[in-house]
Design a protein around this motif. Structure first.
Motif, PDB file in Angstrom:
ATOM      1  N   LYS A   1      -0.942  38.764  50.962  1.00 12.99           N
ATOM      2  CA  LYS A   1       0.321  38.460  50.304  1.00 12.99           C
ATOM      3  C   LYS A   1       0.463  39.352  49.074  1.00 12.99           C
ATOM      4  O   LYS A   1      -0.496  39.552  48.330  1.00 12.99           O
ATOM      5  N   ILE A   2       1.655  39.881  48.883  1.00 12.31           N
ATOM      6  CA  ILE A   2       1.955  40.577  47.629  1.00 12.31           C
ATOM      7  C   ILE A   2       2.180  39.481  46.608  1.00 12.31           C
ATOM      8  O   ILE A   2       3.096  38.661  46.749  1.00 12.31           O
ATOM      9  N   THR A   3       1.315  39.436  45.596  1.00 10.40           N
ATOM     10  CA  THR A   3       1.359  38.339  44.636  1.00 10.40           C
ATOM     11  C   THR A   3       2.051  38.693  43.334  1.00 10.40           C
ATOM     12  O   THR A   3       2.447  37.798  42.591  1.00 10.40           O
ATOM     13  N   ARG A   4       2.190  39.977  43.045  1.00 12.36           N
ATOM     14  CA  ARG A   4       2.890  40.338  41.816  1.00 12.36           C
ATOM     15  C   ARG A   4       3.212  41.823  41.807  1.00 12.36           C
ATOM     16  O   ARG A   4       2.601  42.610  42.517  1.00 12.36           O
ATOM     17  N   SER A   5       4.172  42.149  40.972  1.00  7.89           N
ATOM     18  CA  SER A   5       4.512  43.536  40.700  1.00  7.89           C
ATOM     19  C   SER A   5       4.682  43.658  39.197  1.00  7.89           C
ATOM     20  O   SER A   5       5.518  42.965  38.611  1.00  7.89           O
ATOM     21  N   ASP A   6       3.865  44.477  38.581  1.00  7.49           N
ATOM     22  CA  ASP A   6       3.941  44.699  37.136  1.00  7.49           C
ATOM     23  C   ASP A   6       4.580  46.057  36.890  1.00  7.49           C
ATOM     24  O   ASP A   6       4.188  47.051  37.499  1.00  7.49           O
ATOM     25  N   ILE A   7       5.544  46.085  36.000  1.00  9.03           N
ATOM     26  CA  ILE A   7       6.198  47.336  35.615  1.00  9.03           C
ATOM     27  C   ILE A   7       5.860  47.614  34.157  1.00  9.03           C
ATOM     28  O   ILE A   7       6.149  46.803  33.277  1.00  9.03           O
ATOM     29  N   ASP A   8       5.239  48.751  33.914  1.00  4.07           N
ATOM     30  CA  ASP A   8       4.991  49.213  32.544  1.00  4.07           C
ATOM     31  C   ASP A   8       6.049  50.259  32.231  1.00  4.07           C
ATOM     32  O   ASP A   8       6.218  51.220  32.980  1.00  4.07           O
ATOM     33  N   VAL A   9       6.747  50.052  31.134  1.00  2.00           N
ATOM     34  CA  VAL A   9       7.871  50.905  30.762  1.00  2.00           C
ATOM     35  C   VAL A   9       7.568  51.578  29.429  1.00  2.00           C
ATOM     36  O   VAL A   9       7.124  50.922  28.489  1.00  2.00           O
ATOM     37  N   THR A  10       7.813  52.871  29.374  1.00  2.00           N
ATOM     38  CA  THR A  10       7.728  53.604  28.115  1.00  2.00           C
ATOM     39  C   THR A  10       9.102  54.221  27.857  1.00  2.00           C
ATOM     40  O   THR A  10       9.662  54.892  28.729  1.00  2.00           O
ATOM     41  N   LEU A  11       9.627  53.941  26.685  1.00  2.00           N
ATOM     42  CA  LEU A  11      10.962  54.400  26.319  1.00  2.00           C
ATOM     43  C   LEU A  11      10.880  55.397  25.182  1.00  2.00           C
ATOM     44  O   LEU A  11      10.191  55.173  24.190  1.00  2.00           O
ATOM     45  N   ASP A  12      11.604  56.497  25.322  1.00  2.00           N
ATOM     46  CA  ASP A  12      11.784  57.466  24.246  1.00  2.00           C
ATOM     47  C   ASP A  12      13.276  57.481  23.918  1.00  2.00           C
ATOM     48  O   ASP A  12      14.077  58.026  24.682  1.00  2.00           O
ATOM     49  N   ALA A  13      13.631  56.830  22.810  1.00  2.00           N
ATOM     50  CA  ALA A  13      15.025  56.757  22.369  1.00  2.00           C
ATOM     51  C   ALA A  13      15.031  56.805  20.845  1.00  2.00           C
ATOM     52  O   ALA A  13      15.204  55.780  20.181  1.00  2.00           O
ATOM     53  N   PRO A  14      14.802  57.991  20.272  1.00  2.00           N
ATOM     54  CA  PRO A  14      14.709  58.115  18.821  1.00  2.00           C
ATOM     55  C   PRO A  14      15.942  57.555  18.113  1.00  2.00           C
ATOM     56  O   PRO A  14      17.073  57.786  18.533  1.00  2.00           O
TER      57      PRO A  14
END
Length: 142
Positions: A94-107
């Motif tokens: 079973k697919i039990t989770r999906s983690d998304i790591d986000v990095t934002l560059d918005a000076p």
């Protein structure tokens, strides 16, 4: 508006020795091989979980950029990495989770505006909403 996208898979043989291919109508995937070893043994090649991760990462990046833009923040870069977890449970997988790591560059963007856009993307990402698994999204701002 209703948009339909298509992908297909073909499989021959049993689970362990069998082989398959995955294709998409767009041609982005064309008879990409996959098998037990690419899914369960970390061998080179693709697998369904990797493809779900790619879809989730791409969808979330677009959703976040859209939400930021609606608040007059145009990001230099939104980078996402999805980790899709497949676990053996009660003799099946079973697919039990999906983690998304986000990095934002918005000076220069205000953090409260970023957080508002992030929450809206987290709630509204179509792929996140399609998954019947725990979805955890994290944000790193440069």
């Amino acid at each position: 508006m209703s948009i339909k996208r298509h992908a297909s898979a073909h499989w021959s043989g049993n689970l362990k020795e069998g082989k398959g291919t995955i294709s998409s109508d767009s041609g982005a995937l064309s008879d990409q091989p996959f098998g037990f070893n690419t899914r369960f043994e970390d061998k080179n090649g693709t697998n369904p979980e990797e493809l779900i991760g790619a879809a989730h990462a791409g969808c979330f990046a677009m959703a976040f950029a859209n939400e930021l833009s609606s608040l007059d923040v145009v990001p230099n870069d939104v980078s996402t990495k999805a980790t899709v977890q497949l676990e053996e449970i009660d003799g099946g997988f079973k697919i039990t989770r999906s983690d998304i790591d986000v990095t934002l560059d918005a000076p220069g963007a205000d953090r409260s505006v970023i957080d508002k856009a992030f929450k809206a993307a987290e709630d509204g990402c179509p792929v996140s909403n399609a998954l019947n698994a725990e979805v955890k999204v994290t944000l790193t701002v440069k």
